[in-house]
Design a protein around this motif. Structure first.
Motif, PDB file in Angstrom:
ATOM      1  N   PRO A  32     -33.082  23.852   5.098  1.00  0.00           N
ATOM      2  CA  PRO A  32     -32.564  24.192   6.431  1.00  0.00           C
ATOM      3  C   PRO A  32     -31.638  23.112   6.989  1.00  0.00           C
ATOM      4  O   PRO A  32     -30.643  23.431   7.662  1.00  0.00           O
ATOM      5  CB  PRO A  32     -33.836  24.312   7.280  1.00  0.00           C
ATOM      6  CG  PRO A  32     -34.911  24.630   6.303  1.00  0.00           C
ATOM      7  CD  PRO A  32     -34.540  23.873   5.064  1.00  0.00           C
ATOM      8  N   ASP A 191     -40.370  37.091   0.116  1.00  0.00           N
ATOM      9  CA  ASP A 191     -40.990  36.399   1.240  1.00  0.00           C
ATOM     10  C   ASP A 191     -41.733  35.159   0.749  1.00  0.00           C
ATOM     11  O   ASP A 191     -41.711  34.830  -0.443  1.00  0.00           O
ATOM     12  CB  ASP A 191     -41.871  37.345   2.064  1.00  0.00           C
ATOM     13  CG  ASP A 191     -43.247  37.607   1.459  1.00  0.00           C
ATOM     14  OD1 ASP A 191     -43.625  36.925   0.487  1.00  0.00           O
ATOM     15  OD2 ASP A 191     -43.946  38.507   1.955  1.00  0.00           O
ATOM     16  N   HIS A 192     -42.405  34.457   1.649  1.00  0.00           N
ATOM     17  CA  HIS A 192     -42.943  33.133   1.348  1.00  0.00           C
ATOM     18  C   HIS A 192     -44.106  33.136   0.368  1.00  0.00           C
ATOM     19  O   HIS A 192     -44.567  32.069  -0.029  1.00  0.00           O
ATOM     20  CB  HIS A 192     -43.383  32.444   2.645  1.00  0.00           C
ATOM     21  CG  HIS A 192     -44.457  33.193   3.383  1.00  0.00           C
ATOM     22  ND1 HIS A 192     -44.219  34.386   4.033  1.00  0.00           N
ATOM     23  CD2 HIS A 192     -45.771  32.935   3.552  1.00  0.00           C
ATOM     24  CE1 HIS A 192     -45.343  34.816   4.580  1.00  0.00           C
ATOM     25  NE2 HIS A 192     -46.289  33.960   4.313  1.00  0.00           N
ATOM     26  N   SER A 197     -39.009  32.067  -2.736  1.00  0.00           N
ATOM     27  CA  SER A 197     -39.096  32.320  -1.298  1.00  0.00           C
ATOM     28  C   SER A 197     -37.755  32.188  -0.600  1.00  0.00           C
ATOM     29  O   SER A 197     -37.018  31.223  -0.810  1.00  0.00           O
ATOM     30  CB  SER A 197     -40.094  31.346  -0.661  1.00  0.00           C
ATOM     31  OG  SER A 197     -40.047  31.439   0.749  1.00  0.00           O
ATOM     32  N   THR A 198     -37.470  33.175   0.254  1.00  0.00           N
ATOM     33  CA  THR A 198     -36.403  33.049   1.237  1.00  0.00           C
ATOM     34  C   THR A 198     -36.982  33.141   2.647  1.00  0.00           C
ATOM     35  O   THR A 198     -36.262  33.424   3.606  1.00  0.00           O
ATOM     36  CB  THR A 198     -35.344  34.145   1.034  1.00  0.00           C
ATOM     37  OG1 THR A 198     -35.976  35.436   1.147  1.00  0.00           O
ATOM     38  CG2 THR A 198     -34.680  34.041  -0.327  1.00  0.00           C
ATOM     39  N   GLY A 199     -38.292  32.919   2.758  1.00  0.00           N
ATOM     40  CA  GLY A 199     -38.984  33.045   4.040  1.00  0.00           C
ATOM     41  C   GLY A 199     -39.336  34.488   4.309  1.00  0.00           C
ATOM     42  O   GLY A 199     -40.493  34.895   4.283  1.00  0.00           O
ATOM     43  N   GLN A 236     -38.193  27.725  11.437  1.00  0.00           N
ATOM     44  CA  GLN A 236     -39.494  28.167  10.905  1.00  0.00           C
ATOM     45  C   GLN A 236     -39.627  27.822   9.430  1.00  0.00           C
ATOM     46  O   GLN A 236     -40.700  27.392   8.973  1.00  0.00           O
ATOM     47  CB  GLN A 236     -39.631  29.673  11.113  1.00  0.00           C
ATOM     48  CG  GLN A 236     -40.871  30.296  10.472  1.00  0.00           C
ATOM     49  CD  GLN A 236     -40.986  31.765  10.781  1.00  0.00           C
ATOM     50  OE1 GLN A 236     -41.127  32.151  11.927  1.00  0.00           O
ATOM     51  NE2 GLN A 236     -40.906  32.605   9.744  1.00  0.00           N
ATOM     52  N   ASP A 237     -38.559  28.003   8.687  1.00  0.00           N
ATOM     53  CA  ASP A 237     -38.608  27.707   7.260  1.00  0.00           C
ATOM     54  C   ASP A 237     -38.966  26.242   7.022  1.00  0.00           C
ATOM     55  O   ASP A 237     -39.810  25.924   6.169  1.00  0.00           O
ATOM     56  CB  ASP A 237     -37.262  28.027   6.611  1.00  0.00           C
ATOM     57  CG  ASP A 237     -37.294  27.871   5.103  1.00  0.00           C
ATOM     58  OD1 ASP A 237     -37.616  28.845   4.418  1.00  0.00           O
ATOM     59  OD2 ASP A 237     -36.990  26.759   4.619  1.00  0.00           O
ATOM     60  N   THR A 241     -42.632  25.221   5.390  1.00  0.00           N
ATOM     61  CA  THR A 241     -42.560  24.525   4.103  1.00  0.00           C
ATOM     62  C   THR A 241     -43.328  23.213   4.164  1.00  0.00           C
ATOM     63  O   THR A 241     -44.047  22.845   3.225  1.00  0.00           O
ATOM     64  CB  THR A 241     -41.094  24.260   3.714  1.00  0.00           C
ATOM     65  OG1 THR A 241     -40.413  25.509   3.621  1.00  0.00           O
ATOM     66  CG2 THR A 241     -41.003  23.545   2.376  1.00  0.00           C
ATOM     67  N   TRP A 265     -44.605  32.451  14.632  1.00  0.00           N
ATOM     68  CA  TRP A 265     -43.875  32.702  13.394  1.00  0.00           C
ATOM     69  C   TRP A 265     -43.298  34.114  13.401  1.00  0.00           C
ATOM     70  O   TRP A 265     -43.974  35.068  13.796  1.00  0.00           O
ATOM     71  CB  TRP A 265     -44.778  32.520  12.175  1.00  0.00           C
ATOM     72  CG  TRP A 265     -45.634  31.298  12.227  1.00  0.00           C
ATOM     73  CD1 TRP A 265     -46.988  31.248  12.168  1.00  0.00           C
ATOM     74  CD2 TRP A 265     -45.193  29.939  12.347  1.00  0.00           C
ATOM     75  NE1 TRP A 265     -47.439  29.954  12.244  1.00  0.00           N
ATOM     76  CE2 TRP A 265     -46.349  29.127  12.355  1.00  0.00           C
ATOM     77  CE3 TRP A 265     -43.943  29.329  12.443  1.00  0.00           C
ATOM     78  CZ2 TRP A 265     -46.287  27.747  12.462  1.00  0.00           C
ATOM     79  CZ3 TRP A 265     -43.887  27.959  12.553  1.00  0.00           C
ATOM     80  CH2 TRP A 265     -45.035  27.181  12.560  1.00  0.00           C
ATOM     81  N   GLN A 288     -31.336  33.175   5.025  1.00  0.00           N
ATOM     82  CA  GLN A 288     -32.199  33.655   3.946  1.00  0.00           C
ATOM     83  C   GLN A 288     -31.395  33.861   2.655  1.00  0.00           C
ATOM     84  O   GLN A 288     -31.865  33.543   1.561  1.00  0.00           O
ATOM     85  CB  GLN A 288     -32.899  34.958   4.352  1.00  0.00           C
ATOM     86  CG  GLN A 288     -34.280  34.791   4.954  1.00  0.00           C
ATOM     87  CD  GLN A 288     -34.272  34.025   6.258  1.00  0.00           C
ATOM     88  OE1 GLN A 288     -33.562  34.392   7.176  1.00  0.00           O
ATOM     89  NE2 GLN A 288     -35.055  32.959   6.336  1.00  0.00           N
ATOM     90  N   ALA A 291     -30.758  30.453   1.123  1.00  0.00           N
ATOM     91  CA  ALA A 291     -31.945  29.986   0.393  1.00  0.00           C
ATOM     92  C   ALA A 291     -32.103  30.741  -0.921  1.00  0.00           C
ATOM     93  O   ALA A 291     -32.376  30.148  -1.973  1.00  0.00           O
ATOM     94  CB  ALA A 291     -33.193  30.152   1.256  1.00  0.00           C
TER      95      ALA A 291
END
Length: 639
Positions: A32, A191-192, A197-199, A236-237, A241, A265, A288, A291
């Motif tokens: 990020p 997702d995570h 993961s891209t969140g 958030q990412d 993390t 979140w 996203q 990432a």
């Protein structure tokens, strides 16, 4: 200062509070920061990411969305599946999958799974096909590929679409072909908790350009997240993390949980929503995509690591199945008698509570009829959901995780609670199940009983009768020399120990002949709870032996796995004190087979507790019955 920090991390954080969640953490918190401070938000990363996906998948095009479920929905819309249509799904999935079908206007139809693979049982698909059926969903559960050839053949014969669910499986292959390229279309989640993961995020792909074109039309009409939400997702990412790092998670999990309760979140919270949300589907954000672009570059390395961790976990748990070199194992999963017991015992270090799937439609425990599922219709899936637990394979999982898991499993004697994974309607040597488990069976109880009897009969015929004779002779020798026979065991084996001690003590003898002296050390709740509480459960038997055992006494240890720490510790102690040690074990015999001076092993597949414990109890009756007859014969001769 650096040395102080390293020492603190080594002795406090890593040693005492190293905890593992399923947050994959495939990138670090710097991503990020790079996105912001390098001005990457000015670039069109969505297009670049989609091109990278299509290149990696060797397909003309890929279409991204803000989640895998939305990518699935877009495929259904692209295939014109809607009101009055039916889609066949495995009855062991996430609730967002049938939700997407319902949002499209179609009806989900559930097919039971093969408990050996956790994938849809292709032999049951055709029975679920009706004139309204339009598609079959082939979900590659936990990264293990479905047997695609039979599924594709069924689909061709009935003119149906095949949609691959690669939410767990990006990077895997089937017969040297990449998963996601075999059916008419496929979708993935990033997702995570997924392979990378891209969140939040997902994508849809198809080898047929006309389908991809329709999916693209759905994407163009999809909602866009507000600017403040897109900005928060970057922050958030970085936070998640960091908080999910194993060295921080001992406190991070609480902060993550609090953030979840107050909706700090951002995630899509539509698991229990039966009407399509207004903002559904949603386009993927630029961050996203940024990432994802970087994560897919490392996908091969990621998958190789997961395969290695899966093999190490298989070796640790004594799993005789083999993780294919072409799989992309998202989680290593096994069946246990009580997931709650595992959570209580090792939940401090492993996120057992986050197990998949704890329901036939994970995320919805009750009122399954609302998503078209009839309770009892898919017994294998229901049984699996009640007994499954998982362990992570992601890049944050390492050898230290295996070492810690080994210590915890042995400390809490959890190995004996592992159930065989493979389910079969007829019991065989290779797919045997514990008889007292309420396992779903397709055959009648009469057929099951016949197969069970045959299995136990076969196991009895394979026992070493010379070992049985040596055990009987050892008991007789202990009686003649006024020595004590001690019995120990855990769980069902504790009951056998108690039964054995009682039957041996009540073998009739004349007044002039020494009687058998036998004691079950599993019978005293006071002694066991005292020693377990004060010194640890591994000492509940050895602690009693230190007060009672004398040279020449006999210690009989009963353990299906042969690896319970309290059993092994007691055997080790008895061997050093001049006692005779006898083991009754199962499976491959475990450590008990090696350490006992005499050992009778009921050789079964790992986890076949029922037949092992049945035969151990039969050995009690066989040996004590023989001793009763032998004692009567000796007395008759003397008279």
């Amino acid at each position: 200062m650096n040395k102080i920090h390293q020492s603190f991390s080594r002795t406090f954080l890593r040693h005492n509070f190293y905890q593992y969640d399923f947050f994959d953490g495939t990138h670090n918190g710097s991503m990020p920061l790079r996105y912001v401070f390098r001005g990457e938000f000015f670039a069109n990363w969505v297009t670049r990411y989609e091109q990278t996906i299509s290149q990696w998948m060797e397909l003309p095009e890929a279409v991204t969305f803000a989640s895998g479920r939305m990518a699935f929905y877009s495929i259904l819309k692209a295939l014109k599946i809607g009101l009055g249509d039916e889609v066949i799904l495995p009855a062991f999935t996430c609730v967002v999958v049938p939700n997407a079908v319902i949002y499209s206007g179609a009806k989900p139809v559930y097919v039971d799974i093969d408990s050996g693979t956790f994938n849809i049982d292709q032999s049951k698909i055709e029975a679920a096909i009706t004139p309204s059926t339009k598609a079959i969903l082939a979900q590659h559960t936990f990264g293990q590929a479905c047997d695609m050839d039979p599924i594709l053949a069924i689909a061709r014969s009935h003119n149906l679409y095949v949609i691959e669910d690669c939410a767990h499986a990006i990077g895997g292959k089937y017969r040297n072909r990449k998963l996601g390229t075999l059916g008419d279309a496929a979708f993935a989640s990033t997702d995570h908790t997924k392979i990378y993961s891209t969140g939040i995020g997902g994508f849809a792909i198809s080898r047929r350009p006309e389908i991809t074109s329709e999916i693209r039309m759905v994407q163009k009409e999809a909602a866009v997240l507000p600017f403040q939400t897109r900005t928060w997702l970057v922050i958030q990412d970085a936070l998640l993390t960091f908080l999910n790092k194993p060295t921080i998670y001992w406190i991070g999990r609480a902060l993550v949980a609090i953030g979840g309760k107050i909706h700090l979140w951002f995630f899509f919270r539509d698991e229990l929503v039966l009407q399509k949300p207004d903002r559904y589907p949603v386009q993927l954000t630029n961050f996203q995509a940024y990432a994802g672009y970087h994560e897919i570059q490392k996908l091969d390395e990621n998958v190789l690591h997961r395969q290695l961790m899966a093999r190490k976990l298989q070796e640790f748990f004594g799993d005789t199945s083999k993780t294919p070199d072409t799989s992309a194992p998202l989680r290593y999963s096994l069946l246990v008698r009580s997931p709650d017991t595992w959570e209580t015992s090792i939940g401090r270090y492993f996120a057992i509570r986050s197990r998949w799937f704890s329901s036939v439609a994970h995320g919805r425990k009750d009122q399954l009829f609302q998503i078209g599922y009839k309770k009892g219709s898919c017994p294998n899936a229901e049984y699996t959901a009640d007994h499954i637990i998982n362990f992570p394979t992601h890049l944050r999982a390492d050898d230290k995780m295996i070492e810690r898991l080994s210590t915890l499993v042995d400390t809490f004697a959890l190995r004996d609670s592992i159930l065989p994974q493979k389910h079969a309607s007829t019991l065989s040597r290779n797919t045997i199940r514990q008889s007292d488990e309420r396992t779903p069976m397709e055959n009648s109880a009469k057929t099951f009983a016949l197969d069970y009897f045959r299995t136990v009969t076969q196991l009895l015929s394979e026992l070493d009768r010379d070992v049985i004779a040596r055990i009987a002779e050892a008991f007789e020798s202990a009686r003649l020399h006024s020595k004590t026979v001690f019995f120990i065991g855990n769980g069902g084996s504790a009951a056998t120990a108690s039964h054995f001690a009682n039957d041996l003590a009540t073998v009739p003898c004349a007044e002039t002949v020494p009687r058998f002296k036998s004691i079950s050390l599993a019978d005293s709740n006071a002694a066991i709870t005292c020693l377990g509480n004060d010194t640890g459960y591994e000492n509940v038997f050895v602690g009693q032996l230190k007060n009672l055992l004398e040279p020449g006494d006999v210690l009989v240890a009963i353990s299906a796995s042969g690896n319970s720490p309290n059993i092994i510790k007691a055997i080790d102690y008895a061997n050093t004190q001049g006692a005779l040690t006898i083991g009754f074990s199962g499976f491959d015999g475990g450590k008990l087979k090696t350490l006992s001076q005499i050992c009778l092993t009921v050789q079964t597949p790992m986890g076949a507790y029922g037949p092992v414990e049945d035969i151990h109890l039969m050995m009690n009756h066989l040996i004590t019955s023989y001793l009763r007859l032998n004692t009567v014969a000796v007395e008759a001769t003397a008279n």
